[in-house]
Design an enzyme around this catalytic site. Structure first.
Site, short mmCIF file in Angstrom:
data_model
loop_
_atom_site.label_atom_id
_atom_site.label_comp_id
_atom_site.label_asym_id
_atom_site.label_seq_id
_atom_site.Cartn_x
_atom_site.Cartn_y
_atom_site.Cartn_z
N GLU A 1 -9.33 -4.74 19.28
CA GLU A 1 -8.30 -5.68 18.80
C GLU A 1 -7.84 -5.17 17.45
OE1 GLU A 1 -7.03 -8.03 20.43
OE2 GLU A 1 -8.48 -8.65 21.93
N GLY B 1 -10.30 -4.73 14.05
CA GLY B 1 -10.05 -4.14 12.74
C GLY B 1 -8.78 -3.32 12.76
N CYS C 1 -3.96 -11.19 11.79
CA CYS C 1 -3.35 -10.16 12.63
C CYS C 1 -2.15 -10.70 13.39
CB CYS C 1 -4.39 -9.62 13.61
SG CYS C 1 -5.12 -10.93 14.61
N THR D 1 -6.04 -0.20 13.02
CA THR D 1 -5.74 0.82 14.02
C THR D 1 -6.29 2.19 13.60
OG1 THR D 1 -3.84 -0.42 14.80
CG2 THR D 1 -3.79 1.94 15.23
P1 NAD Z 1 -11.12 -2.15 8.97
O1 NAD Z 1 -10.67 -1.39 10.18
O2 NAD Z 1 -11.02 -1.52 7.65
O3 NAD Z 1 -12.65 -2.60 9.13
C1 NAD Z 1 -13.11 -3.29 10.27
C2 NAD Z 1 -14.60 -3.03 10.44
O4 NAD Z 1 -14.81 -1.66 10.77
C3 NAD Z 1 -15.43 -3.31 9.19
O5 NAD Z 1 -16.63 -3.94 9.57
C4 NAD Z 1 -15.69 -1.90 8.65
O6 NAD Z 1 -16.84 -1.83 7.86
C5 NAD Z 1 -15.85 -1.12 9.95
N1 NAD Z 1 -15.64 0.32 9.84
C6 NAD Z 1 -15.01 1.02 8.88
N2 NAD Z 1 -15.02 2.35 9.18
C7 NAD Z 1 -15.67 2.47 10.37
C8 NAD Z 1 -15.98 3.58 11.23
N3 NAD Z 1 -15.63 4.83 10.90
N4 NAD Z 1 -16.65 3.34 12.36
C9 NAD Z 1 -16.98 2.07 12.73
N5 NAD Z 1 -16.72 0.99 11.96
C10 NAD Z 1 -16.06 1.19 10.80
O7 NAD Z 1 -10.31 -3.52 9.03
P2 NAD Z 1 -10.29 -4.68 7.93
O8 NAD Z 1 -9.55 -4.18 6.73
O9 NAD Z 1 -11.64 -5.24 7.78
O10 NAD Z 1 -9.40 -5.79 8.69
C11 NAD Z 1 -8.01 -5.80 8.68
C12 NAD Z 1 -7.45 -5.20 9.95
O11 NAD Z 1 -7.98 -5.87 11.10
C13 NAD Z 1 -5.95 -5.37 10.06
O12 NAD Z 1 -5.36 -4.18 10.53
C14 NAD Z 1 -5.79 -6.48 11.10
O13 NAD Z 1 -4.58 -6.48 11.78
C15 NAD Z 1 -6.93 -6.19 12.01
N6 NAD Z 1 -7.25 -7.39 12.78
C16 NAD Z 1 -6.91 -7.42 14.12
C17 NAD Z 1 -7.16 -8.56 14.88
C18 NAD Z 1 -6.80 -8.63 16.35
O14 NAD Z 1 -7.28 -9.53 17.03
N7 NAD Z 1 -6.00 -7.72 16.88
C19 NAD Z 1 -7.76 -9.66 14.28
C20 NAD Z 1 -8.08 -9.60 12.92
C21 NAD Z 1 -7.82 -8.45 12.18
#
Ligand code: NAD
Length: 492
Positions: free
Chosen positions: A248, A226, A284, A228
């Protein structure tokens, strides 16, 4: 092609659990249509799921690896049979075109099979004989894993965690994103049914559920994909009980076009364009900024636009000619648009690419026509931030030193691509700070489940895929057996 909304459930200890509170998930191509409902679990439900996983770990950790593989292979075959329905569901709730959704399932199964094929060699214990006796090095499961995933690739980013975790003897609680909760729930249901109750649990919800999953003392490892910013909260939540972590995270990947690149190479241009805008730019590991050597810049932009106008067709994810669907959610549309507006206010030129297949649908859904942005400053927000949407700044550079410095000053370092003569591209690649660098290709072709994937700097901690991605679900345990007891040294 509206269908009746479906309802998915949480899975705790092998049982489907429904909740009073449910969250609708709309179709991003046509937001008036509800594709389905996901439960909104409470922290109490989450604790129950963690407890179920903890109980199941007691016996699952000692199960034979052959049994785990056999069960996982059965799950893979059931998933394979379900792909036609599940890929359609994924398209409808996510917005990615059907070919893209099918591609996500294909790579997920490829990885699950790789994990089945290689888990034995990863957990194989080693016995070393030496002058003091022998030492056994075993690779033990860690315990309960909390897997938290984003919306952009809900199936592959969940199975990337589920397969190695369970195959190495861990148990899991999975929490997908509320922005694409449906198909992944069906996937979790299919996999969970092949394993003893409690081995794979599923909960839904937002940050409160996430906080429980990342702070509960019975969780031993967090596997998170998710943003950063979210990762920083997770690291804090996990610090009290020092959990193992694979993170990641976001990226601001660059594509670097060196002077030796052939702008007339239509295949390369097609790969570049589609890589940049696949899944409406919500990947990503695709370029979020392109640096082109000044000697090629004008010609590159011209040819890029020609290729984009041919290959970018925005519209209904089920239309056979459509290559780019809507953005997944309205918040993301607004964020990406704000970066484009900001760039325009700073004097940049924004050029629309490709064609809109169905203008009426386009107006209704969360669609954005892909754009390139020219004339930006190297440090404009649209260049240094992760846009995660269908817009791309293209900037000129003058020499290798400059472009390497521009690349490496980012706080991120997930992937990158370098295009040009192979020896030049490899020379530049070696100096780039990133987890993966692709030479004369990008995005999907540059990703191979056999090799570790992950980011440097604020793009992540640890690796998924490859043998490393399986090993990251194990702890190394050393058992020393001396031949003879040595007396401890103490002054007489
Ligand atoms: P996000 O960080 O908003 O959410 C990811 C997950 O975390 C969701 O399930 C969300 O409900 C949960 N979450 C939210 N707050 C939380 C907390 N305080 N504690 C624990 N969990 C929590 O990300 P997103 O908007 O769903 O996805 C987009 C991001 O993901 C982009 O920054 C993208 O680059 C990244 N991403 C990275 C990779 C990689 O392999 N490096 C792959 C895909 C996406």
């Amino acid at each position: 092609m509206a269908t009746e909304p479906i309802t998915v459930h949480a899975i705790i200890n092998g049982q489907p659990i429904s909740t009073d509170k449910k969250q609708p998930r709309e179709n991003p191509a046509n937001p008036e249509e509800i594709v389905g409902y996901a439960p909104v679990n409470s922290r109490e439900d989450t604790v129950q799921a963690i407890e179920a996983a903890y109980q199941a770990f007691g016996s699952w950790k000692t199960s034979a690896v052959e049994e785990r593989i056999e069960r996982m292979r059965r799950a893979i075959e059931k998933l394979r049979a379900a792909i036609p329905d599940l890929a359609r569901l994924l398209s409808r709730e996510h917005g990615k075109p059907l070919y893209d959704a099918e591609g996500e399932f294909a790579i997920s199964l490829m990885w699950m099979e790789f994990a089945c094929d290689h888990v034995k060699e990863v957990v194989q214990e080693e016995v070393r004989q030496h002058e003091k006796g022998k030492t056994i090095i075993s690779h033990d499961p860690i315990g309960v894993v909390s897997a938290i995933t984003p919306w952009n690739y809900p199936i592959s980013l969940s199975t990337i965690k589920i397969a190695p975790a369970i195959l190495t003897g861990n148990t899991m609680v999975l929490k997908p994103s509320p922005f694409a909760p449906l198909a992944v729930s069906k996937v979790a249901e299919i996999i969970s049914a092949e394993f003893p109750p409690g081995v794979l649990n599923l909960v839904h919800g937002e940050a409160d559920v996430g906080v429980e999953l990342t702070s509960h003392p019975k969780v031993a490892k967090i596997a998170f994909t998710g943003g950063t910013k979210t990762a920083k909260h997770i690291i804090k939540a996990a610090s009290e009980t020092i959990k193992k972590m694979t993170l990641e995270l976001g990226g601001n990947d660059a594509a670097i076009i060196l002077p030796g690149f052939d702008v007339n190479d239509e295949r390369a241009m097609r790969r570049l364009v589609i890589s940049n805008f696949l899944t409406a730019g919500q990947i990503c590991m695709i370029a979020k900024r392109v640096y082109v050597h000044r000697s090629l810049y004008d010609e590159f932009v011209k040819k890029y636009r020609e290729a984009a106008d041919k290959w970018i067709r925005v519209g209904d994810p089920f239309h056979p000619q459509v290559t780019i669907g809507p953005v997944n959610n309205l918040g993301q549309v607004k964020y990406v648009q704000s970066l484009i507006d900001d760039a325009q206010q700073r004097g940049a030129e924004v050029i629309k690419l490709g064609k809109v297949v169905d203008p009426e649908l386009f107006e209704r859904g969360y669609f954005m026509q892909p754009t390139i942005v020219l004339g930006c400053d190297y440090h404009d927000p649209i260049v240094v931030e992760e846009q995660f949407g269908p817009t791309l700044p293209i900037l000129p550079f003058d020499d290798e030193e400059q472009v390497i410095a521009l690349h490496n000053e980012s706080i991120y370092g997930l992937t990158s691509s370098v295009w040009g003569k192979e020896e030049d591209a490899i020379r530049v690649a070696r100096r780039i700070e990133a987890g993966t660098t692709m030479i004369n290709t990008a995005a999907v072709q540059g990703l191979d489940v056999r090799f570790p994937f992950g980011g440097v700097k604020q793009s992540g901690v640890g690796r998924e895929y490859g043998l490393e991605g399986i090993r990251s679900y194990t702890e190394t345990h050393v058992i020393n057996i001396p031949t003879e007891l040595e007396l401890p040294y103490i002054p007489e």
